[in-house]
Design a protein around this motif. Structure first.
Motif, PDB file in Angstrom:
ATOM      1  N   GLY A 132       0.804  -1.220   0.000  1.00 58.41           N
ATOM      2  CA  GLY A 132       0.000   0.000   0.000  1.00 58.41           C
ATOM      3  C   GLY A 132       0.834   1.267   0.000  1.00 58.41           C
ATOM      4  N   TRP A 133       1.859   1.288   0.838  1.00 56.84           N
ATOM      5  CA  TRP A 133       2.718   2.468   0.912  1.00 56.84           C
ATOM      6  C   TRP A 133       3.518   2.669  -0.375  1.00 56.84           C
ATOM      7  N   PRO A 134       4.230   1.644  -0.892  1.00 57.38           N
ATOM      8  CA  PRO A 134       4.944   1.839  -2.162  1.00 57.38           C
ATOM      9  C   PRO A 134       4.019   2.251  -3.306  1.00 57.38           C
ATOM     10  N   ALA A 135       2.819   1.680  -3.366  1.00 56.75           N
ATOM     11  CA  ALA A 135       1.885   2.041  -4.434  1.00 56.75           C
ATOM     12  C   ALA A 135       1.485   3.505  -4.325  1.00 56.75           C
ATOM     13  N   ALA A 136       1.273   3.988  -3.099  1.00 47.99           N
ATOM     14  CA  ALA A 136       0.922   5.396  -2.901  1.00 47.99           C
ATOM     15  C   ALA A 136       2.075   6.306  -3.318  1.00 47.99           C
ATOM     16  N   VAL A 137       3.302   5.896  -2.993  1.00 48.99           N
ATOM     17  CA  VAL A 137       4.474   6.693  -3.391  1.00 48.99           C
ATOM     18  C   VAL A 137       4.574   6.769  -4.906  1.00 48.99           C
ATOM     19  N   ARG A 138       4.433   5.630  -5.571  1.00 49.34           N
ATOM     20  CA  ARG A 138       4.493   5.638  -7.030  1.00 49.34           C
ATOM     21  C   ARG A 138       3.348   6.443  -7.630  1.00 49.34           C
ATOM     22  N   PHE A 206      18.855  12.728  21.970  1.00 49.44           N
ATOM     23  CA  PHE A 206      19.223  13.432  20.748  1.00 49.44           C
ATOM     24  C   PHE A 206      18.441  12.885  19.555  1.00 49.44           C
ATOM     25  N   ALA A 207      18.316  11.574  19.490  1.00 51.20           N
ATOM     26  CA  ALA A 207      17.555  10.947  18.405  1.00 51.20           C
ATOM     27  C   ALA A 207      16.087  11.364  18.462  1.00 51.20           C
ATOM     28  N   ALA A 208      15.520  11.444  19.664  1.00 53.03           N
ATOM     29  CA  ALA A 208      14.121  11.854  19.808  1.00 53.03           C
ATOM     30  C   ALA A 208      13.931  13.301  19.348  1.00 53.03           C
ATOM     31  N   TYR A 209      14.886  14.154  19.687  1.00 52.78           N
ATOM     32  CA  TYR A 209      14.805  15.553  19.265  1.00 52.78           C
ATOM     33  C   TYR A 209      14.863  15.654  17.743  1.00 52.78           C
ATOM     34  N   LEU A 210      15.771  14.918  17.126  1.00 54.20           N
ATOM     35  CA  LEU A 210      15.922  14.972  15.681  1.00 54.20           C
ATOM     36  C   LEU A 210      14.666  14.478  14.974  1.00 54.20           C
ATOM     37  N   PHE A 211      14.068  13.414  15.512  1.00 49.57           N
ATOM     38  CA  PHE A 211      12.830  12.900  14.925  1.00 49.57           C
ATOM     39  C   PHE A 211      11.731  13.958  14.994  1.00 49.57           C
ATOM     40  N   SER A 212      11.596  14.599  16.144  1.00 47.36           N
ATOM     41  CA  SER A 212      10.554  15.616  16.313  1.00 47.36           C
ATOM     42  C   SER A 212      10.788  16.788  15.365  1.00 47.36           C
ATOM     43  N   HIS A 213      12.022  17.240  15.262  1.00 48.98           N
ATOM     44  CA  HIS A 213      12.338  18.386  14.409  1.00 48.98           C
ATOM     45  C   HIS A 213      12.079  18.067  12.935  1.00 48.98           C
ATOM     46  N   ASN A 214      12.553  16.924  12.489  1.00 45.60           N
ATOM     47  CA  ASN A 214      12.381  16.560  11.084  1.00 45.60           C
ATOM     48  C   ASN A 214      10.919  16.282  10.743  1.00 45.60           C
ATOM     49  N   ALA A 215      10.191  15.703  11.698  1.00 47.42           N
ATOM     50  CA  ALA A 215       8.769  15.430  11.468  1.00 47.42           C
ATOM     51  C   ALA A 215       7.997  16.733  11.292  1.00 47.42           C
ATOM     52  N   GLN A 216       8.348  17.750  12.049  1.00 47.14           N
ATOM     53  CA  GLN A 216       7.680  19.041  11.916  1.00 47.14           C
ATOM     54  C   GLN A 216       7.906  19.623  10.515  1.00 47.14           C
ATOM     55  N   PHE A 272      15.069  11.699   1.769  1.00 44.36           N
ATOM     56  CA  PHE A 272      14.065  10.953   1.004  1.00 44.36           C
ATOM     57  C   PHE A 272      12.684  11.180   1.617  1.00 44.36           C
ATOM     58  N   ALA A 273      12.605  11.162   2.943  1.00 45.25           N
ATOM     59  CA  ALA A 273      11.323  11.386   3.613  1.00 45.25           C
ATOM     60  C   ALA A 273      10.811  12.791   3.342  1.00 45.25           C
ATOM     61  N   GLY A 313       3.871   6.800   6.103  1.00 47.37           N
ATOM     62  CA  GLY A 313       5.178   6.197   5.898  1.00 47.37           C
ATOM     63  C   GLY A 313       6.312   7.170   6.143  1.00 47.37           C
ATOM     64  N   VAL A 314       6.102   8.448   5.817  1.00 46.79           N
ATOM     65  CA  VAL A 314       7.139   9.461   6.045  1.00 46.79           C
ATOM     66  C   VAL A 314       7.496   9.542   7.526  1.00 46.79           C
ATOM     67  N   VAL A 315       6.496   9.461   8.368  1.00 45.06           N
ATOM     68  CA  VAL A 315       6.763   9.502   9.811  1.00 45.06           C
ATOM     69  C   VAL A 315       7.629   8.313  10.232  1.00 45.06           C
ATOM     70  N   LEU A 316       7.347   7.143   9.664  1.00 40.00           N
ATOM     71  CA  LEU A 316       8.170   5.969   9.964  1.00 40.00           C
ATOM     72  C   LEU A 316       9.601   6.175   9.474  1.00 40.00           C
ATOM     73  N   MET A 317       9.757   6.746   8.292  1.00 40.19           N
ATOM     74  CA  MET A 317      11.094   7.000   7.758  1.00 40.19           C
ATOM     75  C   MET A 317      11.866   7.980   8.640  1.00 40.19           C
ATOM     76  N   LEU A 318      11.197   9.005   9.125  1.00 43.25           N
ATOM     77  CA  LEU A 318      11.872   9.984   9.965  1.00 43.25           C
ATOM     78  C   LEU A 318      12.266   9.388  11.310  1.00 43.25           C
ATOM     79  N   LEU A 319      11.471   8.434  11.779  1.00 40.86           N
ATOM     80  CA  LEU A 319      11.863   7.727  13.003  1.00 40.86           C
ATOM     81  C   LEU A 319      13.151   6.948  12.768  1.00 40.86           C
TER      82      LEU A 319
END
Length: 364
Positions: A132-138, A206-216, A272-273, A313-319
């Protein structure tokens, strides 16, 4: 009738119960008999539809969809609404308690088949990740190409602006006063920002901060797509111009490859995300501006559903990117290992999105 016996046991005003030897009230017995007749007539008029609905629901619950005829499938919502209406009336009449309870259960079971979720979270997630996710991306199509071109242009613009006037670096990459990555920094200082950080503590935070920042950033790039996608593209340019400025700085001290390796660990996933988020926002914006032969609301609804799947899926990638940036980039201290990890991850993402052609079931 059993219903008459049930109603006889109810103490009504003015009734003298025969259980204690008193003579029954003829008028009251007449009223009870009339109520029972009305109840039996109500049930007799509708019971055939109730039984048909029960058979259809039982087959659906057993997973025997193919055993149902087209007529039964078309009749299901009508029979459900009829049973729900009957239940509403039955609650206000003297329908016997056993039948009332059975009808309530039947209506609940039918509701789940007509309106309830068709799949659990585990099934949905399996279909989402399994195609489902790859099909949506394509499905984003040309929007991916446009977003990618804009990100490349933004990177080049950041590099060229700084190369033409180094004061642009401060505008594109604002420092907090303690960051040594500034124009004029020596090779040794810049080299120290790339290596020798294995002993850092607090990597999880640090990883949690980066995830939050990039997700925003990613969510903002998607959300701004309603304005015909223009703000989404501008946000992509701004973020990649910062990347270009940083590469220019390290290139000036002969650390281009080392900087690319440092960025590759997490950047291949992170960028990519952000690319997908910007493309999703542009996809919605283009649907508003150019709906084609469809109504605008129909075009936006279809684009929005596809873009929403991409954003999950983008949220998963940013995690994943946050974990790579917070842990792997610090723990892997040589350029070769960083390049191998980062570009291998990128190859996996590309193979997943554009190589997995499995058609998933409908995601709702």
């Amino acid at each position: 009738m059993a219903l008459i016996d049930t109603l006889r046991a109810v103490k009504l005003p003015g009734r003298l119960p025969g259980l204690w030897g008193h003579a029954p009230d003829p008028a009251q017995d007449t009223a009870i008999a009339a109520a029972a007749l009305r109840s039996d007539a109500f049930r007799a008029a509708r019971e055939a539809d109730w039984r048909r609905l029960e058979r259809i629901v039982a087959r659906l619950e057993a997973g025997r969809l193919r055993a149902l005829s087209d007529e039964d499938l078309l009749a299901l919502p009508v029979l459900y609404r009829t049973a729900a209406s009957s239940l509403s009336v039955a609650r206000e009449t003297s329908l016997d308690a056993a039948t009332l309870a059975w009808l309530e259960t039947l209506v609940q079971r039918a509701w789940f088949q007509v309106y309830g979720p068709r799949q659990g979270l585990g099934t949905w997630l399996a279909r989402f990740l399994g195609g489902g996710w790859p099909a949506a991306v394509r499905g984003l199509g040309i929007d991916l190409g446009i977003a990618f071109a804009v990100m490349v242009a933004g990177t080049l613009a950041g590099w060229l602006l700084c190369a033409g006037d180094p004061t642009w670096y401060g505008a594109l990459f604002p420092a907090d006063g303690t960051d040594p990555r500034v124009p004029g920094a020596t090779r040794a200082v810049l080299h120290a920002t790339l290596f020798g950080q294995q002993g850092q503590t607090g990597l999880g935070a640090f990883a949690a901060y980066l995830f939050s920042h990039n997700a925003q950033i990613a969510i903002l790039a998607f959300a701004l797509g309603f304005a015909f996608g223009v703000p989404s593209l501008l946000l992509l340019i701004q973020n990649t111009a910062t990347l270009g400025a940083m590469l220019w700085l390290y290139h000036g001290q002969g650390l281009t490859v080392e900087a690319i390796g440092w960025l590759s660990v997490h950047g291949t996933t992170e960028l990519f995300a952000i690319l997908l988020a910007g493309a999703a926002g542009l996809h919605v914006g283009r649907a508003i501006a150019f709906p084609g032969q469809r109504a605008v609301l129909d075009a936006v609804a279809e684009a929005g559903r596809r873009a929403a799947l991409v954003m999950v899926g983008v949220v998963l990638m940013l995690l994943v990117a946050g974990l790579l940036e917070g842990f792997a980039r610090q723990l892997i201290d040589d350029t070769g290992g960083r390049l191998i990890l980062g570009w291998s991850v990128l190859a996996l993402w590309c193979a997943y999105f554009f190589g997995l052609r499995r058609t998933p079931g409908k995601l709702r």
